[in-house]
Design a protein around this motif. Structure first.
Motif, PDB file in Angstrom:
ATOM      1  N   MET A 186     -24.367  12.781 -58.760  1.00 32.09           N
ATOM      2  CA  MET A 186     -22.911  12.746 -58.602  1.00 32.09           C
ATOM      3  C   MET A 186     -22.449  13.546 -57.374  1.00 32.09           C
ATOM      4  SD  MET A 186     -20.985  11.066 -60.823  1.00 32.09           S
ATOM      5  CE  MET A 186     -20.220  11.057 -62.426  1.00 32.09           C
ATOM      6  N   ASP A 187     -23.385  14.240 -56.674  1.00 27.53           N
ATOM      7  CA  ASP A 187     -22.974  15.078 -55.545  1.00 27.53           C
ATOM      8  C   ASP A 187     -22.849  14.255 -54.265  1.00 27.53           C
ATOM      9  OD1 ASP A 187     -22.776  17.214 -57.167  1.00 27.53           O
ATOM     10  OD2 ASP A 187     -24.757  17.999 -56.731  1.00 27.53           O
ATOM     11  N   ASN A 188     -23.028  14.895 -53.127  1.00 27.97           N
ATOM     12  CA  ASN A 188     -23.009  14.211 -51.833  1.00 27.97           C
ATOM     13  C   ASN A 188     -21.646  13.723 -51.387  1.00 27.97           C
ATOM     14  OD1 ASN A 188     -25.752  14.577 -51.677  1.00 27.97           O
ATOM     15  ND2 ASN A 188     -26.176  12.629 -52.655  1.00 27.97           N
ATOM     16  N   ILE A 189     -20.609  14.459 -51.752  1.00 28.14           N
ATOM     17  CA  ILE A 189     -19.285  14.177 -51.212  1.00 28.14           C
ATOM     18  C   ILE A 189     -18.998  15.255 -50.174  1.00 28.14           C
ATOM     19  CG2 ILE A 189     -16.828  13.995 -51.707  1.00 28.14           C
ATOM     20  CD1 ILE A 189     -18.317  11.850 -53.131  1.00 28.14           C
ATOM     21  N   LEU A 190     -18.778  14.832 -48.934  1.00 32.79           N
ATOM     22  CA  LEU A 190     -18.511  15.814 -47.881  1.00 32.79           C
ATOM     23  C   LEU A 190     -17.005  15.900 -47.658  1.00 32.79           C
ATOM     24  CD1 LEU A 190     -19.746  17.690 -45.709  1.00 32.79           C
ATOM     25  CD2 LEU A 190     -19.703  15.726 -44.155  1.00 32.79           C
ATOM     26  N   GLN A 191     -16.461  17.107 -47.837  1.00 33.91           N
ATOM     27  CA  GLN A 191     -15.021  17.284 -47.602  1.00 33.91           C
ATOM     28  C   GLN A 191     -14.762  17.366 -46.105  1.00 33.91           C
ATOM     29  OE1 GLN A 191     -12.919  20.165 -50.031  1.00 33.91           O
ATOM     30  NE2 GLN A 191     -11.566  20.702 -48.331  1.00 33.91           N
ATOM     31  N   LEU A 192     -13.952  16.430 -45.573  1.00 36.49           N
ATOM     32  CA  LEU A 192     -13.646  16.389 -44.134  1.00 36.49           C
ATOM     33  C   LEU A 192     -12.281  17.003 -43.834  1.00 36.49           C
ATOM     34  CD1 LEU A 192     -14.769  12.712 -43.390  1.00 36.49           C
ATOM     35  CD2 LEU A 192     -16.078  14.804 -43.059  1.00 36.49           C
ATOM     36  N   TYR A 193     -11.365  16.864 -44.776  1.00 38.34           N
ATOM     37  CA  TYR A 193     -10.026  17.432 -44.589  1.00 38.34           C
ATOM     38  C   TYR A 193      -9.452  17.831 -45.928  1.00 38.34           C
ATOM     39  CZ  TYR A 193      -5.299  18.210 -43.020  1.00 38.34           C
ATOM     40  OH  TYR A 193      -4.095  18.804 -42.751  1.00 38.34           O
ATOM     41  N   PRO A 194      -8.821  19.015 -46.102  1.00 36.08           N
ATOM     42  CA  PRO A 194      -8.793  20.063 -45.097  1.00 36.08           C
ATOM     43  C   PRO A 194     -10.203  20.417 -44.632  1.00 36.08           C
ATOM     44  CG  PRO A 194      -7.413  20.636 -46.992  1.00 36.08           C
ATOM     45  CD  PRO A 194      -8.156  19.409 -47.353  1.00 36.08           C
ATOM     46  N   ILE A 195     -10.320  20.750 -43.341  1.00 32.28           N
ATOM     47  CA  ILE A 195     -11.632  20.920 -42.735  1.00 32.28           C
ATOM     48  C   ILE A 195     -12.415  22.000 -43.471  1.00 32.28           C
ATOM     49  CG2 ILE A 195     -12.855  21.615 -40.631  1.00 32.28           C
ATOM     50  CD1 ILE A 195     -10.398  20.362 -39.119  1.00 32.28           C
ATOM     51  N   ALA A 196     -13.556  21.615 -44.002  1.00 31.24           N
ATOM     52  CA  ALA A 196     -14.322  22.561 -44.801  1.00 31.24           C
ATOM     53  C   ALA A 196     -15.815  22.418 -44.578  1.00 31.24           C
ATOM     54  CB  ALA A 196     -14.023  22.351 -46.277  1.00 31.24           C
ATOM     55  N   GLN A 197     -16.267  21.197 -44.242  1.00 31.20           N
ATOM     56  CA  GLN A 197     -17.701  20.934 -44.066  1.00 31.20           C
ATOM     57  C   GLN A 197     -18.489  21.423 -45.270  1.00 31.20           C
ATOM     58  OE1 GLN A 197     -19.533  19.458 -41.493  1.00 31.20           O
ATOM     59  NE2 GLN A 197     -17.573  18.713 -40.752  1.00 31.20           N
ATOM     60  N   ARG A 198     -17.971  21.146 -46.458  1.00 32.12           N
ATOM     61  CA  ARG A 198     -18.726  21.569 -47.632  1.00 32.12           C
ATOM     62  C   ARG A 198     -18.960  20.385 -48.553  1.00 32.12           C
ATOM     63  NH1 ARG A 198     -15.039  23.800 -52.328  1.00 32.12           N
ATOM     64  NH2 ARG A 198     -13.032  23.039 -51.671  1.00 32.12           N
ATOM     65  N   GLN A 199     -20.052  20.498 -49.310  1.00 33.64           N
ATOM     66  CA  GLN A 199     -20.416  19.442 -50.239  1.00 33.64           C
ATOM     67  C   GLN A 199     -19.629  19.611 -51.529  1.00 33.64           C
ATOM     68  OE1 GLN A 199     -22.650  16.958 -49.859  1.00 33.64           O
ATOM     69  NE2 GLN A 199     -23.460  17.532 -47.865  1.00 33.64           N
ATOM     70  N   ARG A 200     -19.208  18.491 -52.093  1.00 33.01           N
ATOM     71  CA  ARG A 200     -18.504  18.516 -53.373  1.00 33.01           C
ATOM     72  C   ARG A 200     -19.205  17.568 -54.335  1.00 33.01           C
ATOM     73  NH1 ARG A 200     -13.053  19.817 -53.121  1.00 33.01           N
ATOM     74  NH2 ARG A 200     -13.349  19.824 -55.377  1.00 33.01           N
ATOM     75  N   ALA A 201     -18.927  17.736 -55.609  1.00 29.70           N
ATOM     76  CA  ALA A 201     -19.402  16.766 -56.602  1.00 29.70           C
ATOM     77  C   ALA A 201     -18.340  15.690 -56.762  1.00 29.70           C
ATOM     78  CB  ALA A 201     -19.656  17.463 -57.927  1.00 29.70           C
ATOM     79  N   LEU A 202     -18.787  14.474 -57.035  1.00 25.07           N
ATOM     80  CA  LEU A 202     -17.819  13.389 -57.259  1.00 25.07           C
ATOM     81  C   LEU A 202     -16.997  13.673 -58.516  1.00 25.07           C
ATOM     82  CD1 LEU A 202     -16.952  10.418 -56.460  1.00 25.07           C
ATOM     83  CD2 LEU A 202     -18.556   9.686 -58.226  1.00 25.07           C
ATOM     84  N   LEU A 209      -1.731  12.925 -44.476  1.00 23.46           N
ATOM     85  CA  LEU A 209      -3.056  13.119 -45.066  1.00 23.46           C
ATOM     86  C   LEU A 209      -3.122  14.447 -45.831  1.00 23.46           C
ATOM     87  CD1 LEU A 209      -5.957  11.961 -45.262  1.00 23.46           C
ATOM     88  CD2 LEU A 209      -6.525  13.321 -43.246  1.00 23.46           C
ATOM     89  N   GLN A 210      -3.554  14.371 -47.084  1.00 19.90           N
ATOM     90  CA  GLN A 210      -3.715  15.577 -47.901  1.00 19.90           C
ATOM     91  C   GLN A 210      -5.184  15.967 -48.032  1.00 19.90           C
ATOM     92  OE1 GLN A 210      -0.586  16.897 -49.623  1.00 19.90           O
ATOM     93  NE2 GLN A 210      -0.142  15.725 -47.791  1.00 19.90           N
ATOM     94  N   ARG A 211      -6.029  14.959 -48.235  1.00 20.75           N
ATOM     95  CA  ARG A 211      -7.459  15.197 -48.438  1.00 20.75           C
ATOM     96  C   ARG A 211      -8.237  13.997 -47.904  1.00 20.75           C
ATOM     97  NH1 ARG A 211      -8.884  17.592 -53.952  1.00 20.75           N
ATOM     98  NH2 ARG A 211      -7.403  19.258 -54.213  1.00 20.75           N
ATOM     99  N   LEU A 212      -9.429  14.278 -47.374  1.00 21.80           N
ATOM    100  CA  LEU A 212     -10.304  13.190 -46.930  1.00 21.80           C
ATOM    101  C   LEU A 212     -11.746  13.583 -47.210  1.00 21.80           C
ATOM    102  CD1 LEU A 212     -10.542  10.442 -45.450  1.00 21.80           C
ATOM    103  CD2 LEU A 212     -10.763  11.736 -43.318  1.00 21.80           C
ATOM    104  N   TYR A 213     -12.458  12.696 -47.872  1.00 23.88           N
ATOM    105  CA  TYR A 213     -13.851  12.950 -48.233  1.00 23.88           C
ATOM    106  C   TYR A 213     -14.724  11.794 -47.760  1.00 23.88           C
ATOM    107  CZ  TYR A 213     -11.589  16.001 -51.695  1.00 23.88           C
ATOM    108  OH  TYR A 213     -10.812  16.945 -52.311  1.00 23.88           O
ATOM    109  N   LEU A 214     -15.956  12.112 -47.377  1.00 25.76           N
ATOM    110  CA  LEU A 214     -16.946  11.075 -47.086  1.00 25.76           C
ATOM    111  C   LEU A 214     -17.967  11.056 -48.217  1.00 25.76           C
ATOM    112  CD1 LEU A 214     -18.330   9.019 -45.168  1.00 25.76           C
ATOM    113  CD2 LEU A 214     -19.559  10.952 -44.161  1.00 25.76           C
ATOM    114  N   ASP A 215     -18.087   9.906 -48.850  1.00 23.26           N
ATOM    115  CA  ASP A 215     -19.100   9.726 -49.895  1.00 23.26           C
ATOM    116  C   ASP A 215     -20.374   9.302 -49.194  1.00 23.26           C
ATOM    117  OD1 ASP A 215     -20.655   9.109 -52.031  1.00 23.26           O
ATOM    118  OD2 ASP A 215     -19.379   7.492 -52.801  1.00 23.26           O
ATOM    119  N   GLU A 216     -21.344  10.183 -49.145  1.00 27.32           N
ATOM    120  CA  GLU A 216     -22.547   9.933 -48.335  1.00 27.32           C
ATOM    121  C   GLU A 216     -23.656   9.234 -49.104  1.00 27.32           C
ATOM    122  OE1 GLU A 216     -22.854  14.146 -46.936  1.00 27.32           O
ATOM    123  OE2 GLU A 216     -23.061  13.143 -45.012  1.00 27.32           O
ATOM    124  N   THR A 217     -23.385   8.841 -50.333  1.00 22.03           N
ATOM    125  CA  THR A 217     -24.409   8.153 -51.105  1.00 22.03           C
ATOM    126  C   THR A 217     -24.779   6.844 -50.411  1.00 22.03           C
ATOM    127  OG1 THR A 217     -23.332   9.027 -53.036  1.00 22.03           O
ATOM    128  CG2 THR A 217     -24.986   7.357 -53.422  1.00 22.03           C
TER     129      THR A 217
END
Ligand code: NAP
Length: 273
Positions: free
Chosen positions: A1-17, A250-258
């Protein structure tokens, strides 16, 4: 369920889906006596949310973009709603077996946490349902599938007395919210009068335009599947005319890297403070 990269707000951190949208607590954002209204779509990069199927002549969400990870977020948004706003056309498709069954929150074990979340936040087992329609051509067989919740039919002064009577004889509440068509501001008033605090709009481009044009939509959640679909007969997230362009913030933007579902999850506000 992981591998979500937070792009905005700029954080460069991994999140769980799991929990990505649930943490927004949308059911508690509106002030007392107000309602928060939000929509959600999945689209291809070329903007298709549904394509016309040549065999059935129905518009359906393309299999190439629908995926379980986006569906999890769809469920998280549903879990936070008092009521889901949908269209009569959805119920007509449902009766014909051509729509995804059913309005959440899903009963599969993987969604048990969402049912618990609703309980903890004092919400009913399932969100109520508002069906938006001018024609009131809503098959009884499809309405039976949501018998476990309160169903309100929202229509305009154009609706015929016979059709209203037919809906009421099925035990449904029919409420008016517009002259020629359902209007966004009147719909919002209706939601407040019915004590709803969070409303999740899951219909297509016409209902969406109804809300956007009248300035009553608060958030748009948009999943963009990183693919191009083409096709000449399709829906996008909005149809018809707007008096003027509507800015999205834009409030939030995530890249799902799966690998199986490369997609962007975005949240936009339409009227930021
Ligand atoms: N990819 C995605 O995320 C996504 C999300 C949602 C929907 N979709 C797809 O989009 C397509 C269209 O969805 P939809 O049929 O729900 O779309 P819609 O265009 O929002 O709804 C159309 C129907 O809703 C009623 N309606 C809409 N606005 C109204 C107004 N202001 N006043 C009164 N009635 C109004 C009308 O019902 P009556 O004809 O009964 O008057 C109309 O036929 C479907 O193929 C669906 O699968 C895709």
């Amino acid at each position: 369920m992981d591998n979500i990269l937070q792009l905005y707000p700029i954080a460069q951190r991994q999140r769980a889906l799991k929990g990505l949208y649930l943490e927004l607590n949308l059911c508690e954002q509106a002030a007392v006596g107000d309602v928060l209204i939000y929509s959600n779509y999945i689209a291809s990069v070329d903007g298709r949310i549904s394509l016309r199927d040549d065999d059935s002549a129905e518009f359906v969400v393309p299999e190439a973009i629908a995926n379980k990870r986006d569906w999890r977020l769809y469920q998280e948004l549903a879990a936070q709603s008092d009521v889901m706003l949908t269209s009569a056309r959805y119920f007509r498709q449902l009766a014909d077996g051509k729509a995804q069954d059913l309005l959440p929150v899903g009963s599969a074990p993987e969604y048990d946490d969402l049912s618990e979340w609703r309980q903890q936040h004092g919400l009913k087992d399932q969100p109520d349902v508002i069906v938006i329609s001018n024609s009131l051509d809503i098959p009884a067989a499809a309405l039976e599938k949501v018998q476990d919740r309160r169903v309100i039919i929202c229509t305009s002064e154009r609706a015929g007395d016979a059709q209203i009577g037919r809906m009421e004889s099925m035990g449904l509440t029919v409420l008016g919210a517009g002259r020629e068509r359902v209007e966004g501001k009147q719909l919002r008033r209706l939601l407040i009068d019915q004590s709803f605090r969070s409303a999740y709009m899951i219909a297509g481009p016409e209902v969406h335009r109804t809300l956007v044009a009248d300035g009553v939509l608060d958030y748009l959640f948009l999943t963009t599947q990183l693919s191009l679909l083409g096709h000449d007969t399709f829906h996008t997230i909005l149809s018809g005319q707007l008096d003027q362009p509507v800015d999205l913030h834009l409030q939030r933007l995530y890249l799902d890297e799966t690998v199986s579902s490369r997609q962007l999850f975005a949240q936009f506000a339409l009227h930021p403070d």
